[in-house]
Design a protein around this motif. Structure first.
Motif, PDB file in Angstrom:
ATOM      1  N   PHE A   1       1.617  -3.530  -1.368  1.00  0.00           N
ATOM      2  CA  PHE A   1       2.317  -3.364  -0.092  1.00  0.00           C
ATOM      3  C   PHE A   1       1.829  -2.100   0.596  1.00  0.00           C
ATOM      4  O   PHE A   1       1.877  -1.018   0.033  1.00  0.00           O
ATOM      5  N   SER A   2       1.377  -2.232   1.858  1.00  0.00           N
ATOM      6  CA  SER A   2       0.782  -1.075   2.522  1.00  0.00           C
ATOM      7  C   SER A   2       1.270  -0.837   3.937  1.00  0.00           C
ATOM      8  O   SER A   2       0.801   0.106   4.582  1.00  0.00           O
ATOM      9  N   GLY A   3       2.212  -1.654   4.450  1.00  0.00           N
ATOM     10  CA  GLY A   3       2.649  -1.390   5.814  1.00  0.00           C
ATOM     11  C   GLY A   3       3.886  -2.167   6.213  1.00  0.00           C
ATOM     12  O   GLY A   3       4.079  -3.314   5.797  1.00  0.00           O
TER      13      GLY A   3
ATOM     14  N   PRO B   1       1.026  -2.776  15.659  1.00  0.00           N
ATOM     15  CA  PRO B   1       0.562  -1.511  15.084  1.00  0.00           C
ATOM     16  C   PRO B   1       1.145  -1.289  13.699  1.00  0.00           C
ATOM     17  O   PRO B   1       2.292  -1.654  13.417  1.00  0.00           O
ATOM     18  N   PHE B   2       0.359  -0.671  12.824  1.00  0.00           N
ATOM     19  CA  PHE B   2       0.801  -0.299  11.491  1.00  0.00           C
ATOM     20  C   PHE B   2       0.355   1.120  11.195  1.00  0.00           C
ATOM     21  O   PHE B   2      -0.625   1.603  11.769  1.00  0.00           O
ATOM     22  N   ALA B   3       1.076   1.772  10.282  1.00  0.00           N
ATOM     23  CA  ALA B   3       0.695   3.092   9.799  1.00  0.00           C
ATOM     24  C   ALA B   3       0.484   2.987   8.293  1.00  0.00           C
ATOM     25  O   ALA B   3       1.443   3.038   7.523  1.00  0.00           O
ATOM     26  N   ILE B   4      -0.772   2.817   7.873  1.00  0.00           N
ATOM     27  CA  ILE B   4      -1.101   2.787   6.446  1.00  0.00           C
ATOM     28  C   ILE B   4      -1.264   4.234   5.978  1.00  0.00           C
ATOM     29  O   ILE B   4      -1.974   5.006   6.610  1.00  0.00           O
ATOM     30  N   PRO B   5      -0.576   4.618   4.905  1.00  0.00           N
ATOM     31  CA  PRO B   5      -0.676   6.012   4.453  1.00  0.00           C
ATOM     32  C   PRO B   5      -2.126   6.464   4.280  1.00  0.00           C
ATOM     33  O   PRO B   5      -2.969   5.715   3.785  1.00  0.00           O
ATOM     34  N   THR B   6      -2.379   7.696   4.688  1.00  0.00           N
ATOM     35  CA  THR B   6      -3.743   8.229   4.613  1.00  0.00           C
ATOM     36  C   THR B   6      -4.027   8.946   3.306  1.00  0.00           C
ATOM     37  O   THR B   6      -5.168   9.286   3.021  1.00  0.00           O
ATOM     38  N   GLY B   7      -3.019   9.201   2.507  1.00  0.00           N
ATOM     39  CA  GLY B   7      -3.236   9.833   1.218  1.00  0.00           C
ATOM     40  C   GLY B   7      -2.217  10.911   0.952  1.00  0.00           C
ATOM     41  O   GLY B   7      -1.475  11.312   1.846  1.00  0.00           O
TER      42      GLY B   7
END
Length: 338
Positions: free
Chosen positions: A214-216, A70-76
């Motif tokens: 880099f996103s996660g 699982p990853f949490a990519i920022p939503t904004g």
């Protein structure tokens, strides 16, 4: 997932440290919330030198599951950390330090690609893990080995498909890759205080690029880990009238360069609740959705040589007649089960 190591590198850094929180996660797999560290949205355009994500509107955000992790990519408002942005689209070493604060981390994974990647053997990106009582691990990310451009263009386009695998693509030329790291045993009795990404690229001078996308970040305290050195080939599911069961042959192949030491676990993620595995199996307690059945494909004390396979024959009971489907995962052991 063994990666080359280089210790003791001294760099002069422009460093960013921001307090963050950890998202809720399943058992020992913990996606780290980097939303306070992201410095650009996927859809940002117009940066000097063209440091913009092509087709950024197609890129994923929020809670994701990539290859069993699982990853949490920022939503904004921002979605990722851009090394070029951090360097003001010029030269200079920049870094991002991500506070973690998790005790007993055994493995970790990043979502990390590059702009204008340059091939090895020189590394322009580094990932450093720091423990609370002196444990440290620094891993170089080398172009065309374990990191490449997010965009399939004329720069770096190759990964080793073992320590780094592709986990997302939009079908029109852009992708995200996942790096895997097995941490030294010392981290299991310390708190992982931080992970630092060091970007030594240079957008402007023509000698190298390799700025980070880099996103996660996800860390794990599980005593086992999702392995990418094992490839999975699944046969058709066939109904046997005489037994009233369904059967399937699954081949697990060691695609790495070293022998894989057992045990090797085969996990059936997202199997419908009406379907039962008739093989000797147990439910997962840490990896994948908790309670997913797993079987031992290779016992402890055994090994699987490079380019060789082990075949398991799965049996299913399905009184409901529902379609049998699942996500297959292979896991190695760090001293325990999934």
């Amino acid at each position: 997932m063994e990666l080359p190591r280089q210790m003791g590198t001294t760099l002069r850094l422009a460093c960013c440290v921001t307090a963050i929180t950890l998202t809720a996660a399943r058992a020992g797999e913990i996606p780290v919330d980097i939303s306070g560290l992201a410095n650009e949205p996927w859809t940002f355009s117009g940066a000097p030198g063209g440091a913009s994500i092509i087709n950024g509107f197609t890129f994923p955000t929020g809670s994701q599951n990539f290859g069993g992790i699982p990853f949490a990519i920022p939503t904004g408002p921002n979605n990722y950390w851009n090394g070029a942005e951090a360097a003001n689209f010029g030269s200079g070493v920049v870094s991002l330090t991500i506070p973690v604060g998790v005790y007993g981390v055994t493995s970790a994974a990043t979502l990390l690609n590059t702009f204008w990647g340059w091939p090895g053997p020189t590394a322009y990106l580094w990932v450093t893990f720091t423990g609370s009582n002196g444990a440290t691990e620094t891993v170089p990310l080398v172009g065309d080995v374990n990191v490449r451009d997010y965009n399939n263009d004329g720069n770096t386009n190759t990964i080793n498909n073992t320590s780094t695998i592709q986990v997302w693509q939009n079908g029109i030329g852009q992708r995200l890759d996942r790096q895997g790291y097995i941490l030294p045993a010392a981290f299991r009795t310390q708190t992982l205080t931080s992970v630092t990404i060091t970007d030594t690229g240079n957008q402007g001078d023509g000698t190298n690029g390799s700025r980070a996308v880099f996103s996660g970040l996800t860390v794990s305290t599980c005593p086992s880990y999702i392995t990418d050195t094992i490839t999975i080939s699944s046969g058709k599911i066939i109904y046997d009238r005489s037994s009233g069961l369904y059967f399937q042959r699954v081949s697990l192949t060691n695609a790495g360069t070293k022998a894989f030491a057992g045990p090797l676990f085969f996990i059936l993620e997202d199997l419908p609740t009406a379907v039962a595995v008739v093989n000797k199996s147990k439910p997962t307690a840490c990896l994948a959705p908790i309670g997913s059945p797993y079987v031992v494909a290779l016992p402890k004390g055994s090994s699987l040589a490079p380019n060789t396979s082990v075949v398991i024959k799965l049996g299913f009971s399905d009184a409901s007649g529902a379609a049998i489907s699942y996500t297959p995962l292979a896991a190695g052991s760090l001293g325990g089960t999934p």
